[in-house]
Design an enzyme around this catalytic site. Sequence first.
Site, mmCIF file in Angstrom:
data_model
loop_
_atom_site.group_PDB
_atom_site.id
_atom_site.type_symbol
_atom_site.label_atom_id
_atom_site.label_comp_id
_atom_site.label_asym_id
_atom_site.label_seq_id
_atom_site.Cartn_x
_atom_site.Cartn_y
_atom_site.Cartn_z
ATOM 1 N N ASN A 74 23.688 4.543 -39.260
ATOM 2 C CA ASN A 74 23.827 4.111 -37.873
ATOM 3 C C ASN A 74 25.296 3.827 -37.558
ATOM 4 O O ASN A 74 26.187 4.306 -38.252
ATOM 5 C CB ASN A 74 22.914 2.913 -37.575
ATOM 6 C CG ASN A 74 22.277 3.005 -36.201
ATOM 7 O OD1 ASN A 74 22.951 3.205 -35.206
ATOM 8 N ND2 ASN A 74 20.970 2.862 -36.162
ATOM 9 N N ARG A 75 25.552 3.047 -36.522
ATOM 10 C CA ARG A 75 26.907 2.925 -35.983
ATOM 11 C C ARG A 75 27.606 1.631 -36.392
ATOM 12 O O ARG A 75 26.980 0.577 -36.478
ATOM 13 C CB ARG A 75 26.859 3.021 -34.454
ATOM 14 C CG ARG A 75 26.473 4.410 -33.962
ATOM 15 C CD ARG A 75 26.132 4.440 -32.483
ATOM 16 N NE ARG A 75 25.806 5.800 -32.069
ATOM 17 C CZ ARG A 75 24.576 6.340 -32.192
ATOM 18 N NH1 ARG A 75 23.585 5.625 -32.701
ATOM 19 N NH2 ARG A 75 24.364 7.580 -31.804
ATOM 20 N N HIS A 80 26.740 6.940 -39.611
ATOM 21 C CA HIS A 80 26.104 7.486 -40.821
ATOM 22 C C HIS A 80 27.064 7.732 -41.984
ATOM 23 O O HIS A 80 26.920 8.693 -42.734
ATOM 24 C CB HIS A 80 25.356 8.776 -40.493
ATOM 25 C CG HIS A 80 24.166 8.591 -39.607
ATOM 26 N ND1 HIS A 80 23.462 7.418 -39.528
ATOM 27 C CD2 HIS A 80 23.534 9.458 -38.764
ATOM 28 C CE1 HIS A 80 22.456 7.558 -38.667
ATOM 29 N NE2 HIS A 80 22.491 8.784 -38.191
ATOM 30 N N HIS A 111 16.946 10.127 -43.185
ATOM 31 C CA HIS A 111 16.966 10.620 -41.803
ATOM 32 C C HIS A 111 15.981 11.782 -41.652
ATOM 33 O O HIS A 111 16.346 12.868 -41.188
ATOM 34 C CB HIS A 111 18.379 11.055 -41.428
ATOM 35 C CG HIS A 111 18.696 10.895 -39.974
ATOM 36 N ND1 HIS A 111 17.911 11.435 -38.981
ATOM 37 C CD2 HIS A 111 19.719 10.246 -39.352
ATOM 38 C CE1 HIS A 111 18.451 11.152 -37.800
ATOM 39 N NE2 HIS A 111 19.536 10.416 -37.996
ATOM 40 N N TYR A 120 13.107 14.000 -40.004
ATOM 41 C CA TYR A 120 12.658 14.342 -38.652
ATOM 42 C C TYR A 120 11.210 14.826 -38.760
ATOM 43 O O TYR A 120 10.927 15.778 -39.495
ATOM 44 C CB TYR A 120 13.511 15.466 -38.059
ATOM 45 C CG TYR A 120 14.919 15.079 -37.671
ATOM 46 C CD1 TYR A 120 15.288 14.992 -36.334
ATOM 47 C CD2 TYR A 120 15.894 14.827 -38.635
ATOM 48 C CE1 TYR A 120 16.597 14.666 -35.965
ATOM 49 C CE2 TYR A 120 17.198 14.500 -38.280
ATOM 50 C CZ TYR A 120 17.529 14.417 -36.944
ATOM 51 O OH TYR A 120 18.817 14.094 -36.580
ATOM 52 N N ASP A 130 16.845 5.946 -28.862
ATOM 53 C CA ASP A 130 17.739 5.960 -30.025
ATOM 54 C C ASP A 130 18.172 4.518 -30.252
ATOM 55 O O ASP A 130 19.351 4.171 -30.141
ATOM 56 C CB ASP A 130 18.938 6.881 -29.778
ATOM 57 C CG ASP A 130 19.723 7.165 -31.058
ATOM 58 O OD1 ASP A 130 19.284 6.714 -32.134
ATOM 59 O OD2 ASP A 130 20.770 7.826 -30.970
ATOM 60 N N GLN A 134 15.010 2.316 -36.704
ATOM 61 C CA GLN A 134 15.630 3.085 -35.628
ATOM 62 C C GLN A 134 14.659 4.167 -35.180
ATOM 63 O O GLN A 134 14.286 5.055 -35.951
ATOM 64 C CB GLN A 134 16.940 3.713 -36.099
ATOM 65 C CG GLN A 134 17.720 4.428 -35.003
ATOM 66 C CD GLN A 134 18.589 3.495 -34.181
ATOM 67 O OE1 GLN A 134 18.674 2.299 -34.464
ATOM 68 N NE2 GLN A 134 19.272 4.034 -33.173
ATOM 69 N N GLU A 174 13.624 5.594 -38.811
ATOM 70 C CA GLU A 174 14.592 5.306 -39.863
ATOM 71 C C GLU A 174 14.586 3.811 -40.188
ATOM 72 O O GLU A 174 15.009 2.985 -39.379
ATOM 73 C CB GLU A 174 15.988 5.731 -39.413
ATOM 74 C CG GLU A 174 16.093 7.181 -38.955
ATOM 75 C CD GLU A 174 17.319 7.393 -38.098
ATOM 76 O OE1 GLU A 174 18.436 7.135 -38.585
ATOM 77 O OE2 GLU A 174 17.154 7.801 -36.930
#
Length: 345
Positions: free
Chosen positions: A80-81, A106, A176, A178, A248, A283, A310
């Site tokens: 993440n950020r 990430h 991560h 999907y 998100d 997330q 996540e």
Amino acid sequence: MKITKSEFGTTKNGSTINLFHLENTSGAYIEIIDFGCRLTKIVVPDRNGDPVDVCLGFSTADHYADDDASLGAVVGRVANRIKDGHFSLNGKEYQLAINNGTNHLHGGIIGYGSKIWESKIKDDKLIFTMNSADGEEGYPGNLTLTVTYGWSEDNELSILYEASTDADTLLNVTNHGYFNLNGEGHGDIMSHELFIDADEITELDDSQAPTGKFIPVDGTPFDFRTMHTIGKMYNSDYEQLKKFGTYDHNFVINGTGLREAAVLQSKETGIRMTCFTDQPGLQLYVANQPMKIPGKEGVPYAEHSSVCLETQHYPDAINHENFPSIVLHRDENFRSKTLYHFSTF
């Protein structure tokens, strides 16, 4: 449990990428490559007993090398950020790579998803290990990270993360993956039903980094405490959803310890995925743009063709004292587990 190993391809510098196939006695299986410790397939039965691959991925090593969406990868040192890529630790200022607008995302420019991990098979588990050097992407400390994958007879994927460091550092890792429970490459996930056991989300600023405030989900499009479709309120004018164009966001999962965090299910196939974690956050990301690289068998992945759940700590936690800490201290052992259990209804 049967685990087999084969060659998947090579990296752009010629290193071999290995693929591992974990299959239970019912024939359900997962596949993982040592490039990025990536999940590439999860094949489980639908309500009729027919196999369905519910994990997005690519067919070639070159496609994984060119991937900028971290498909199926373990991401870190911090998932993440981190706002402005900046933090202070033990009185020292650190500047990380900026790779997502004005923020660090990430783990930086070359994340863990772009490395070949050491691998070994032990009993019915697949164990990957990676060493991240002091100063890599700007992070302090030599870090050793081990990820252990398991696949059970009742179709449960287990992911165990373990880490240690020789100097205080940051750590927030996740997978991560999907998912599309209709089958990868088979339409969108807007009709998927979702439950998330969270009363709050962390508010985001315009750069998509947390403000430090928590927003109650009650009465908002983020209230998944009663299961409903992802698309139900997706086009809402609610500010936190509208300005980013998609989900998100980090959900503050209720409770502590290993507990049920979320349930995702498809009425089309009857496949249900239940997520358990000991992490404080989850997330939710709905991919709202087409993938740049075609998926398996060359099928393009359009917008809304997948959803990520996540499990992790809150984004930018190092810069918010009211968030659970992501500092991993010298000689401290980190250990965390996440489970994705597949069943039918």
